[in-house]
Every structure is written in C-alpha cells, then in structure tokens.
Design a protein around this motif. Structure first.
Motif, PDB file in Angstrom:
ATOM      1  N   ARG A 501       0.826  -1.205   0.000  1.00 13.83           N
ATOM      2  CA  ARG A 501       0.000   0.000   0.000  1.00 13.83           C
ATOM      3  C   ARG A 501       0.857   1.250   0.000  1.00 13.83           C
ATOM      4  N   THR A 502       2.024   1.177   0.677  1.00 15.64           N
ATOM      5  CA  THR A 502       2.920   2.325   0.733  1.00 15.64           C
ATOM      6  C   THR A 502       4.351   1.867   0.517  1.00 15.64           C
ATOM      7  N   VAL A 503       5.173   2.762  -0.045  1.00 16.04           N
ATOM      8  CA  VAL A 503       6.601   2.500  -0.233  1.00 16.04           C
ATOM      9  C   VAL A 503       7.377   3.724   0.261  1.00 16.04           C
ATOM     10  N   LEU A 504       8.315   3.492   1.172  1.00 15.79           N
ATOM     11  CA  LEU A 504       9.161   4.560   1.705  1.00 15.79           C
ATOM     12  C   LEU A 504      10.616   4.244   1.350  1.00 15.79           C
ATOM     13  N   VAL A 505      11.309   5.253   0.775  1.00 14.87           N
ATOM     14  CA  VAL A 505      12.717   5.091   0.410  1.00 14.87           C
ATOM     15  C   VAL A 505      13.540   6.098   1.210  1.00 14.87           C
ATOM     16  N   VAL A 538      26.923   5.089   2.125  1.00 10.88           N
ATOM     17  CA  VAL A 538      25.548   5.391   2.471  1.00 10.88           C
ATOM     18  C   VAL A 538      24.696   4.194   2.034  1.00 10.88           C
ATOM     19  N   THR A 539      23.561   4.063   2.639  1.00 16.74           N
ATOM     20  CA  THR A 539      22.684   2.930   2.315  1.00 16.74           C
ATOM     21  C   THR A 539      21.315   3.438   1.885  1.00 16.74           C
ATOM     22  N   VAL A 540      20.860   2.912   0.743  1.00 17.53           N
ATOM     23  CA  VAL A 540      19.487   3.159   0.308  1.00 17.53           C
ATOM     24  C   VAL A 540      18.611   2.053   0.918  1.00 17.53           C
ATOM     25  N   VAL A 541      17.613   2.454   1.685  1.00 14.65           N
ATOM     26  CA  VAL A 541      16.687   1.500   2.310  1.00 14.65           C
ATOM     27  C   VAL A 541      15.296   1.734   1.731  1.00 14.65           C
ATOM     28  N   ALA A 542      14.734   0.705   1.081  1.00 11.51           N
ATOM     29  CA  ALA A 542      13.384   0.799   0.513  1.00 11.51           C
ATOM     30  C   ALA A 542      12.483  -0.180   1.253  1.00 11.51           C
ATOM     31  N   LYS A 543      11.333   0.298   1.748  1.00 12.63           N
ATOM     32  CA  LYS A 543      10.430  -0.538   2.537  1.00 12.63           C
ATOM     33  C   LYS A 543       9.010  -0.442   1.986  1.00 12.63           C
ATOM     34  N   VAL A 544       8.404  -1.614   1.731  1.00 15.88           N
ATOM     35  CA  VAL A 544       7.024  -1.659   1.268  1.00 15.88           C
ATOM     36  C   VAL A 544       6.172  -2.278   2.377  1.00 15.88           C
ATOM     37  N   THR A 545       4.986  -1.699   2.594  1.00 15.13           N
ATOM     38  CA  THR A 545       4.061  -2.190   3.617  1.00 15.13           C
ATOM     39  C   THR A 545       2.717  -2.491   2.963  1.00 15.13           C
ATOM     40  N   GLY A 546       2.170  -3.660   3.267  1.00 13.75           N
ATOM     41  CA  GLY A 546       0.887  -4.060   2.701  1.00 13.75           C
ATOM     42  C   GLY A 546       0.113  -4.924   3.669  1.00 13.75           C
TER      43      GLY A 546
END
Length: 561
Positions: A501-505, A538-546
């Motif tokens: 439902r949402t994606v945060l990067v 540096v680290t790219v962190v991508a998180k998806v929540t559903g």
C-alpha cells in the motif's frame, strides 16, 4: 500475480540496473511437483471455491430411506467395485454425519430419548427442526401415541407460503412416513387414507381435524406430488367422494398414472400434478434376493436381476420432470425419496436395496446437471435413519446372509442380524452430503433438526477473502557517487514493489537518515539528495508495507570526494 511495470528511460549503466531490478521484483512460481501415482494434489483451494454463503433460490432434498454408509458401500461394491465411486452421491463436495435419535411418549416436558427411531420422527426432524416420537408426523410429542401433539410447520409449507413452488416425490406410497412428514400433521403414520383413521380419530375431517395424510397432502396444494399409493386415494372420505375425486374437484389436481402420461405434462398452468403410479409401493429396480439363515441365499456368482416395472417411471425420470415443472424465477423446494432402500432392507432383500440406491445416485446426477446451469440451487442428500445391513466376512457371520458377485468379480456377503427373519433400523449416525449455496453447513456432525435451518437458508455469513499476498521489493542504484553529485543533482534510484500500500525510500549513513521520500505502491524512479553526506558509505533502504506484511530492500553506495 499481476505486476505494474514501467518502462524506464535513463542513462546507460543505470538503465541496465533498473531493468535488473524490475525482473527481480517479479515472483517466479515454480511448476508443481509431479504427482505420484495413487495420490492427488491438495484440494483445499478447489473446496474453498465451492463455499457460498448466500441463501439458495432452489432446494433439492434427496432422501435415501434407510440409507447409511453400510448400504452405500454394499451398493458401490456391487455396481462399481470397491475402488469405484458413484457419479452423483460420491461427487458432492461437502460431507458430514447426522444423528437421528427421537423421543419417547411420556408426561413431558422432558421426554426420554429414543435412540432408534422410525421414518416418521426422523423425517419430521429435518422437516420441522424439532424432535418428536415414533409414528408421529410433523407434530410434537405427547403423553401417549394416540394423543395428538402440537403441529409444527414444515420446510415445504414455509416455502409454499413464501410463494415458491413445491414438490414431493417418492417410490413408496406418497402417504408413507417420509413424504408425509413434508406436508401433513398427524399423530399416527398409519393414517394414510380416509378409511385408515382408527388411530387418529380426532384428526378426521368429520371431527374437525385436518383429515388423513392423503387429504392433507392435497390440501397443502403441493404443486407436484408423485409416487405410489393410489389405493389410499381411492378410499372414500368422510364427506362421501374418494380422496382422489376430492383432490381433482377441490384443488384441480391432474391425475398421472404411467410414464407416457407423465411425459405429456409440460407445465403447471392447468393445475398441480398428482402422479399415482402403483396401488401401493412402486416396484424396485431389481428382483428380490432375500437373505436366509446360513449358509444363506445367493452364491459367489449371483447377480441381481432387473425387475419388470411395467409402465412405472423410475425416480430419476420423476425428478427430472418435477424440476422442469417447478423451475421458476421465485425458486422451488423439492423432496425426492428413494424409498425402497428401506423397504427392501426390512425384507432382508439385498438386491432390492442396492437397486434403489443406484436409482438414488441417478437422481443426484439429475440434480447436479440442473445445478450446473442454476448455481443458486442447494442439493442435499441424506437418509432418515440407519439399517442393520452389514458387509461381513462370510456366509456364517449373521442370522441371515446373502452373497452376490460384485463388479470386482469377487463375492460379497451381507448379513442381517436384528431379527431371525427380516431386518430393522439401528441408531447409528448416517451420511449427509451437499452441494451449492450454504452446503458447507452439513459438514462435521449435525443433527436432523440442524438440517431444517440449512434447507430454509441461514443468515449469510461474511466469507474471508483470499490470504493477502506478501509484499516484495527491490532497489537499484549506481555503485558509487561523488559528494557533489549526491548534493545536486542527487542519486537516481529505481524501486520495484508489489502487494503493498505504501513504499518509503530512505538514504541512511551511520544510522542517520539523510533524505527520504514516499513513492507509489508499485515503486518507480526517484532521486534522493543530501549535502551533508560524508565520504564513505551510504545505504538506500526501501520498505514496502501491505496487508500481507512488510518487505525491505537495501543498496550500499560508495560516496567519493
């Protein structure tokens, strides 16, 4: 699973990385493992698709009188072999067990349990949702057999009142206990016709009662009423004319007496149908093979022989015609009974019982064929009580035995041991099976009174949806970037996500978030900038929540001067 894919146009190396990321986000479903011979795949999903909570428009109740698992198994063995399966009866997706006990007469209000019941209280159980005593038809218990109880409204009567068409057909006399319980109320099942009323004096019409079973069935204006029992309708009523003449004059019933006449009936526009195809019970499919004291009847090569049924229609033809006549936009209720299973079991006649069980299976197939085009139809198949038929090891293993050769080519011995001659009911639970709307209510162990509520249609429940898919996500970015470019124009990042439902990067360095951005649920291309990043990593962190949970993907980037 559906994925939302985007075509990404960007510079050379990054475009390649983004393409890899898109592929990585697509789930790969492995081919199912081959099925070993003799085994089948899990059927949970198939069964789940059969569950429907809506109330049915049509209800077809198919009764095998005296039908329990023993006679089902014996008939299957004989007709199809031990590994065979009936195309109708054994194909129903939901199966359970049903208890059949009744009550004994007494002072009440707490009546003793009758663990072994006859067809009158058992048929009354599913017809009214209430227990009663032996010999009693859709009427409550009382202090003695000759004392009437309270009338209980039946499923058939409720549907008739609601404007649905109703049918009641059988291979016994139509006034016999099982069909009678659907549309009559009387204290003694033996009060078939107007001159059979010795045990039901207060029920006579001349005494202000509802009359005999024959009279009550037509007074209930059952649209399709068929079976045997013409001799009962030829009896004179208290008013003078026969019950048949009364049905024709008072309720415009059309008499049908053979297959040809039944074929000629095409609608109910000219009045309801009264099919009376025999003076008493109709003829079973097979000639009798009556068990005797050991060494018993039959042999290792004995086969059941077809009986001469004359111009009588069989039950499947009656059912097919009844469905065609009853079908209408408001819906219908039909009870169809294969009655001679019980009659021939009482006579220790294994061939007669097997033949009528085979006939019941053909009836189920007729109903299933109708259901294919009318999925709002509930089909329920069960019996009224168990019987003493048993498959045994040899011809000395019972008071009476009979041996026949099954479809496997092997001998099967059946025993009857409740009496020295003949046979009787037992009190064990019996099979109940169903298909269609609310059919899942017959699973587990239920009582006949529970079936009443399913036949009427229960309040629909909310079915759970399919399990939520677990989210997945991938992230792609260049392996390194200078401090100045990270500050401006920033780090291009591609994210592919699903089932979210949402994606945060976020851009993280030493546990500190330097920049973050929310993007669409399926991911996409974005740029993160930071003017405070230090040389290093540096680290790219991508998180998806559903609904199915969360998923995280990371990418480590080297920051140069």
């Amino acid at each position: 699973m559906y994925r939302n894919k985007r075509t990404i146009a960007t510079t050379g190396a990054l475009a390649c990385l983004l393409a890899v990321g898109t592929v990585a986000a697509t789930a790969v479903i492995p081919a199912p493992a081959p099925v070993e011979p003799g085994f089948t795949n899990d059927r949970s999903a198939t069964l789940a698709k059969q569950i429907k909570s809506a109330k049915p428009r049509n209800v077809i109740l198919i009764i095998g009188d005296g039908m329990d698992d023993s006679i089902i198994t014996a008939a299957r063995n004989y007709e199809l072999g031990a590994d065979g399966r009936f195309k109708g009866l054994d194909a129903l997706p939901f199966t359970g067990a049903m208890t059949t006990h009744g009550l004994k007469v007494g002072p009440g209000p707490d009546y003793q349990i009758a663990y072994v019941s006859d067809s009158a209280p058992t048929a009354s159980g599913w017809s009214t949702g209430k227990k009663t005593v032996d010999g009693r038809l859709s009427q409550g218990p009382s202090t003695a057999a000759e004392v009437p109880g309270t009338d209980y409204e039946t499923v058939l009567e409720k549907y008739k009142k609601a404007g649905k068409r109703v049918g009641n057909i059988t291979t016994s006399e139509i006034t016999d206990a099982t069909p009678a319980a659907a549309g009559a109320h009387i204290n003694a099942r033996g009060c078939h016709g107007p001159t059979d009323m010795a045990a039901c004096a207060s029920a006579r019409k001349s005494a202000g009662g509802k009359g005999s079973i024959a009279e009550q069935l037509v007074d209930n204006k059952i649209d399709v009423l068929m079976g045997g029992g013409k001799n009962r309708y030829n009896q004179a009523t208290d008013a003078g004319p026969t019950a048949l003449a009364y049905a024709q004059a008072q309720h415009k019933y059309r008499l049908v007496e053979d297959k040809a006449a039944l074929d000629g009936i095409t609608s109910l526009e000219d009045g309801p149908v009264l099919g009376l195809f025999a003076g008493g019970n109709m003829t079973p499919r097979y000639q009798p093979l009556v068990a005797t004291a050991p060494p018993g009847a039959g042999s290792d090569t004995t086969k059941c022989q077809d009986a001469d049924r004359g111009n009588q229609p069989d039950l499947s033809a009656m059912t097919d015609k009844a469905i065609k006549l009853l079908d209408n936009p408001k819906g219908f209720f039909l009870q169809a009974e294969s009655a001679m299973i019980d009659k021939q079991e009482h006579a220790s006649d294994i061939c007669g019982a097997i033949g009528d069980l085979r006939e019941l299976d053909e009836v189920v197939q007729v109903a299933l064929k109708f259901q294919e085009k009318n999925p709002d139809t509930l089909i329920v198949v069960t019996g009224d009580h168990a019987h003493s038929t048993q498959i045994v090891g040899g011809n000395t293993d019972g008071k009476q035995t009979a041996t026949i050769q099954t479809a496997d080519g092997d001998p099967m011995t059946v025993a009857y041991s409740t009496s020295d001659v003949g046979s009787d009911h037992t009190g064990t639970q019996i099979r109940v099976a169903a298909s269609g709307p609310q059919a899942a209510n017959v699973t587990g162990v239920i009582d006949q009174t529970d079936l009443f509520r399913t036949l009427l249609g229960r309040s629909p429940s909310s079915l759970p949806g399919p399990p939520a898919a677990k989210p997945s996500i991938s992230v792609v970015a260049a392996g390194q970037i200078s401090k100045s470019k990270l500050a401006r124009p920033g780090l291009p990042i591609a994210v592919a996500a699903s089932a979210g439902r949402t994606v945060l990067v976020k851009l993280v360095q030493n546990l500190r978030t330097l920049a973050s951005k929310r993007i669409g649920k399926n991911g996409g291309i974005l740029t993160l900038r930071s003017g405070v990043a230090k040389v290093g990593k540096v680290t790219v962190v991508a998180k998806v929540t559903g609904a199915g949970g969360t998923a995280t993907a990371t990418r480590t980037i080297k920051v140069t001067r």
